[in-house]
Motif scaffolding. Structure first.
Motif, PDB file in Angstrom:
ATOM      1  N   THR A 210      -0.972  10.287  -1.016  1.00 25.92           N
ATOM      2  CA  THR A 210      -1.281  10.532   0.392  1.00 25.92           C
ATOM      3  C   THR A 210      -0.456  11.694   0.933  1.00 25.92           C
ATOM      4  OG1 THR A 210      -1.819   8.217   0.661  1.00 25.92           O
ATOM      5  CG2 THR A 210      -1.426   9.455   2.667  1.00 25.92           C
TER       6      THR A 210
ATOM      7  N   LYS B  29      -6.041  -1.638  -6.353  1.00 22.75           N
ATOM      8  CA  LYS B  29      -6.343  -0.470  -7.183  1.00 22.75           C
ATOM      9  C   LYS B  29      -7.425   0.387  -6.526  1.00 22.75           C
ATOM     10  CE  LYS B  29      -8.095   0.870 -11.722  1.00 22.75           C
ATOM     11  NZ  LYS B  29      -8.664   0.415 -12.976  1.00 22.75           N
TER      12      LYS B  29
ATOM     13  N   HIS C  93      -6.100   2.201  -3.534  1.00 23.18           N
ATOM     14  CA  HIS C  93      -5.306   3.352  -3.958  1.00 23.18           C
ATOM     15  C   HIS C  93      -6.205   4.546  -4.286  1.00 23.18           C
ATOM     16  CE1 HIS C  93      -2.191   5.723  -5.833  1.00 23.18           C
ATOM     17  NE2 HIS C  93      -2.835   5.698  -6.990  1.00 23.18           N
TER      18      HIS C  93
ATOM     19  N   SER D 224      -7.333   7.586  -1.878  1.00 26.54           N
ATOM     20  CA  SER D 224      -6.567   8.806  -1.628  1.00 26.54           C
ATOM     21  C   SER D 224      -6.545   9.737  -2.844  1.00 26.54           C
ATOM     22  CB  SER D 224      -5.138   8.445  -1.214  1.00 26.54           C
ATOM     23  OG  SER D 224      -4.501   7.704  -2.229  1.00 26.54           O
ATOM     24  N   ASN D 225      -7.490   9.567  -3.760  1.00 24.59           N
ATOM     25  CA  ASN D 225      -7.536  10.375  -4.974  1.00 24.59           C
ATOM     26  C   ASN D 225      -8.252  11.699  -4.691  1.00 24.59           C
ATOM     27  OD1 ASN D 225      -8.583  11.487  -7.493  1.00 24.59           O
ATOM     28  ND2 ASN D 225      -7.848   9.588  -8.444  1.00 24.59           N
TER      29      ASN D 225
ATOM     30  N   THR E  73      -6.093   2.755   7.310  1.00 27.18           N
ATOM     31  CA  THR E  73      -6.290   2.125   6.007  1.00 27.18           C
ATOM     32  C   THR E  73      -6.589   0.656   6.267  1.00 27.18           C
ATOM     33  OG1 THR E  73      -4.691   3.614   4.974  1.00 27.18           O
ATOM     34  CG2 THR E  73      -5.282   1.641   3.747  1.00 27.18           C
TER      35      THR E  73
ATOM     36  N   LEU F 116       0.816  -1.209   0.000  1.00 24.46           N
ATOM     37  CA  LEU F 116       0.000   0.000   0.000  1.00 24.46           C
ATOM     38  C   LEU F 116       0.850   1.260   0.000  1.00 24.46           C
ATOM     39  CD1 LEU F 116      -2.786  -1.116   2.435  1.00 24.46           C
ATOM     40  CD2 LEU F 116      -2.872  -0.943  -0.036  1.00 24.46           C
TER      41      LEU F 116
ATOM     42  N   LEU G 195       1.847   1.892  -3.463  1.00 21.99           N
ATOM     43  CA  LEU G 195       0.751   2.357  -4.317  1.00 21.99           C
ATOM     44  C   LEU G 195       0.364   3.801  -4.046  1.00 21.99           C
ATOM     45  CD1 LEU G 195      -1.685  -0.658  -4.257  1.00 21.99           C
ATOM     46  CD2 LEU G 195      -0.492   0.234  -6.246  1.00 21.99           C
ATOM     47  N   SER G 196       0.357   4.210  -2.775  1.00 20.74           N
ATOM     48  CA  SER G 196      -0.303   5.478  -2.472  1.00 20.74           C
ATOM     49  C   SER G 196       0.560   6.534  -1.805  1.00 20.74           C
ATOM     50  CB  SER G 196      -1.525   5.203  -1.594  1.00 20.74           C
ATOM     51  OG  SER G 196      -1.108   4.649  -0.370  1.00 20.74           O
TER      52      SER G 196
END
Length: 166
Positions: free
Chosen positions: A27, A132, A135, A138-139, A41, A19, A22-23
């Motif tokens: 973040t 996905k 992830h 946190s967009n 999370t 994670l 990915l983020s």
């Protein structure tokens, strides 16, 4: 049946590296901006009985009373019955969202504490169903689109909610 309990567990060490990879960039930019996302999370969803991890969704709850307030503010079907107004508000909100956002929205919760007929929707930013989707939680662009559509203040972050069905 779906539960409306906010969760606050630590991230499982087995998921942490994946994670973070990915983020981390998304973040970090959010933490330095106006919006402070929850530190929590969830672990990735796992349906296996031995290591079961339930599905959790990250988003904004939008209850029937909130939908009626929205209808009143925007003069949506003022003479219609309650359920028609609520349905119309959700349809209008969904229609105002870009397709990629609308497809992610409107997961239904039954709020057992208030009544069986009082439905609360969650307009979803992300979930723990896949790496996905986790992830996407946190967009910032997706969060801002939902905040605008639901008329939520920019400093109000989405929250994690546990559910049994998805």
């Amino acid at each position: 049946m779906v539960f409306l309990h906010e969760k606050s567990r630590e991230l499982c060490p087995t998921d942490r590296d994946q994670l973070l990879q990915l983020s981390s960039s998304v973040t970090t930019s959010l933490k330095n901006g106006e919006l402070q996302l929850p530190d929590y999370t969830p672990r990735l969803y796992n349906p296996d009985d031995e290591d079961y991890v339930p599905i959790e969704i990250f988003g904004y709850l939008f209850s029937c009373p909130e939908a009626l307030d929205y209808a009143n503010r925007h003069n949506i079907l003022p003479g219609a019955d309650r359920m028609k107004r609520i349905y119309t508000v959700h349809e209008m909100i969904k229609d105002s969202l870009p397709t990629f956002v609308m497809e992610r929205s409107c997961i239904v919760f039954r709020d057992e504490e208030r009544s069986n007929s009082n439905t609360t929707y969650c307009y979803r930013v992300g979930s723990n169903k896949s790496a996905k989707d986790l992830h996407l939680a946190s967009n910032l662009q997706l969060i801002r689109i939902l905040q605008k559509a639901l008329e939520i203040p920019e400093d109000q972050a989405p929250k994690w909610y546990r559910c049994q069905s998805y």
